[in-house]
Design a protein around this motif. Structure first.
Motif, PDB file in Angstrom:
ATOM      1  N   ALA A   1      42.778   1.848   4.151  1.00  0.00           N
ATOM      2  CA  ALA A   1      42.625   0.640   3.660  1.00  0.00           C
ATOM      3  C   ALA A   1      42.444   0.476   2.023  1.00  0.00           C
ATOM      4  CB  ALA A   1      41.326  -0.201   4.058  1.00  0.00           C
ATOM      5  N   GLN A   2      41.824   1.510   1.681  1.00  0.00           N
ATOM      6  CA  GLN A   2      41.894   1.564  -0.210  1.00  0.00           C
ATOM      7  C   GLN A   2      43.300   1.822  -0.656  1.00  0.00           C
ATOM      8  OE1 GLN A   2      38.675   4.394   0.414  1.00  0.00           O
ATOM      9  NE2 GLN A   2      37.727   3.379  -1.432  1.00  0.00           N
ATOM     10  N   CYS A   3      44.063   2.707   0.160  1.00  0.00           N
ATOM     11  CA  CYS A   3      45.408   3.249  -0.481  1.00  0.00           C
ATOM     12  C   CYS A   3      46.309   1.805  -0.316  1.00  0.00           C
ATOM     13  CB  CYS A   3      45.843   4.145   0.322  1.00  0.00           C
ATOM     14  SG  CYS A   3      45.174   5.938  -0.027  1.00  0.00           S
ATOM     15  N   LEU A   4      46.187   1.184   0.936  1.00  0.00           N
ATOM     16  CA  LEU A   4      47.122   0.192   1.344  1.00  0.00           C
ATOM     17  C   LEU A   4      46.818  -0.883   0.187  1.00  0.00           C
ATOM     18  CD1 LEU A   4      49.148  -1.448   2.980  1.00  0.00           C
ATOM     19  CD2 LEU A   4      47.373  -2.206   4.417  1.00  0.00           C
ATOM     20  N   ALA A   5      45.743  -1.357  -0.195  1.00  0.00           N
ATOM     21  CA  ALA A   5      45.069  -2.413  -0.948  1.00  0.00           C
ATOM     22  C   ALA A   5      45.712  -2.039  -2.479  1.00  0.00           C
ATOM     23  CB  ALA A   5      43.728  -2.555  -1.050  1.00  0.00           C
TER      24      ALA A   5
ATOM     25  N   THR B   1      41.559  -5.799  -8.366  1.00  0.00           N
ATOM     26  CA  THR B   1      41.450  -5.743  -7.159  1.00  0.00           C
ATOM     27  C   THR B   1      41.966  -3.944  -6.780  1.00  0.00           C
ATOM     28  OG1 THR B   1      41.557  -7.876  -6.102  1.00  0.00           O
ATOM     29  CG2 THR B   1      41.839  -6.202  -4.745  1.00  0.00           C
ATOM     30  N   ALA B   2      43.188  -3.752  -7.181  1.00  0.00           N
ATOM     31  CA  ALA B   2      43.712  -2.382  -7.070  1.00  0.00           C
ATOM     32  C   ALA B   2      42.844  -1.419  -7.519  1.00  0.00           C
ATOM     33  CB  ALA B   2      45.037  -2.070  -7.717  1.00  0.00           C
ATOM     34  N   GLY B   3      42.058  -1.767  -8.649  1.00  0.00           N
ATOM     35  CA  GLY B   3      40.978  -0.662  -9.111  1.00  0.00           C
ATOM     36  C   GLY B   3      39.831  -0.690  -8.533  1.00  0.00           C
ATOM     37  N   VAL B   4      39.348  -1.729  -8.052  1.00  0.00           N
ATOM     38  CA  VAL B   4      37.794  -1.966  -7.846  1.00  0.00           C
ATOM     39  C   VAL B   4      37.658  -1.271  -6.421  1.00  0.00           C
ATOM     40  CG1 VAL B   4      36.264  -3.484  -7.101  1.00  0.00           C
ATOM     41  CG2 VAL B   4      37.371  -3.774  -9.324  1.00  0.00           C
ATOM     42  N   VAL B   5      38.743  -1.117  -5.869  1.00  0.00           N
ATOM     43  CA  VAL B   5      38.962  -0.613  -4.183  1.00  0.00           C
ATOM     44  C   VAL B   5      38.334   0.916  -4.383  1.00  0.00           C
ATOM     45  CG1 VAL B   5      40.447  -2.079  -3.002  1.00  0.00           C
ATOM     46  CG2 VAL B   5      41.121   0.066  -4.093  1.00  0.00           C
ATOM     47  N   TRP B   6      38.495   1.615  -5.431  1.00  0.00           N
ATOM     48  CA  TRP B   6      38.220   2.823  -5.628  1.00  0.00           C
ATOM     49  C   TRP B   6      36.752   3.071  -6.097  1.00  0.00           C
ATOM     50  CZ3 TRP B   6      40.876   5.745  -2.733  1.00  0.00           C
ATOM     51  CH2 TRP B   6      42.198   5.318  -2.608  1.00  0.00           C
ATOM     52  N   TYR B   7      36.096   1.723  -6.387  1.00  0.00           N
ATOM     53  CA  TYR B   7      34.599   1.948  -7.049  1.00  0.00           C
ATOM     54  C   TYR B   7      33.814   2.084  -6.065  1.00  0.00           C
ATOM     55  CZ  TYR B   7      30.308   0.336  -9.418  1.00  0.00           C
ATOM     56  OH  TYR B   7      28.967   0.348  -9.668  1.00  0.00           O
ATOM     57  N   GLY B   8      32.564   3.146  -6.088  1.00  0.00           N
ATOM     58  CA  GLY B   8      31.594   3.508  -5.354  1.00  0.00           C
ATOM     59  C   GLY B   8      32.160   3.785  -3.956  1.00  0.00           C
TER      60      GLY B   8
END
Length: 169
Positions: free
Chosen positions: A9-13, A60-67
């Motif tokens: 999901a993170q990669c897709l987003a 959004t593309a960056g924040v999916v990798w936060y925490g």
């Protein structure tokens, strides 16, 4: 396995929103015209909204990798749902509005795009449900599978109109 779903999901987003934002950055004024056709607002406001969408996609593309990924996946799901609503609303307009989701297109924005965005939102929710701070690192094979599946998902998402055209009799 759930760790792989979150990674997928993170990669897709990230992939979908980066491609979308970059394609809009190539012609922000043109995207602003599309925004104005969707809602009767002054052109300066439409251009501001166009920039807001581009920035929201990049954020959004960056924040999916936060925490643990939860904040970004939540944001990605909400953004996808909002964009789906806009696509469904476009079906009620008297004049078709071209889909500018991934750059210039002649395909009218409509239900197909709304459904695509709802599927993305559902996948973000699935990733959100499986995300967590105590999530183990997926095995190498799981990482490869999640990244490959996300890459296919990004390609299908970006080229949905072309694929639909190929499938037409």
């Amino acid at each position: 396995m759930s760790d792989c779903l979150t990674l997928f999901a993170q990669c897709l987003a990230s992939g979908v929103f980066v491609v979308s934002a970059v394609s809009k950055l190539r012609d922000v004024p043109g995207f602003g015209v599309t925004v104005q056709r969707l809602a009767p607002i002054p052109s300066r406001v439409a251009l501001g909204l166009a920039w807001t969408v581009v920035l929201a996609e990049l954020l959004t593309a960056g924040v999916v990798w936060y925490g643990d990924g939860r904040p970004g996946l939540l944001l990605a799901g909400l953004l996808s749902t909002g964009l789906a609503g806009i696509a469904f609303r476009a079906t009620a307009l008297p004049v078709p509005v071209p889909c500018r989701c991934f750059g210039r297109s002649t395909a009218p924005l409509g239900a197909r795009h709304g459904i695509r965005n709802l599927v993305l939102a559902a996948l973000m929710v699935a990733g959100l449900v499986t995300a967590g701070a105590d999530r183990p690192v997926p095995p190498l094979g799981g990482i490869a599978l999640a990244v490959a599946a996300a890459a296919v998902g990004v390609i299908v998402t970006v080229y949905l109109d072309d694929l639909a055209e190929l499938a037409r009799p």
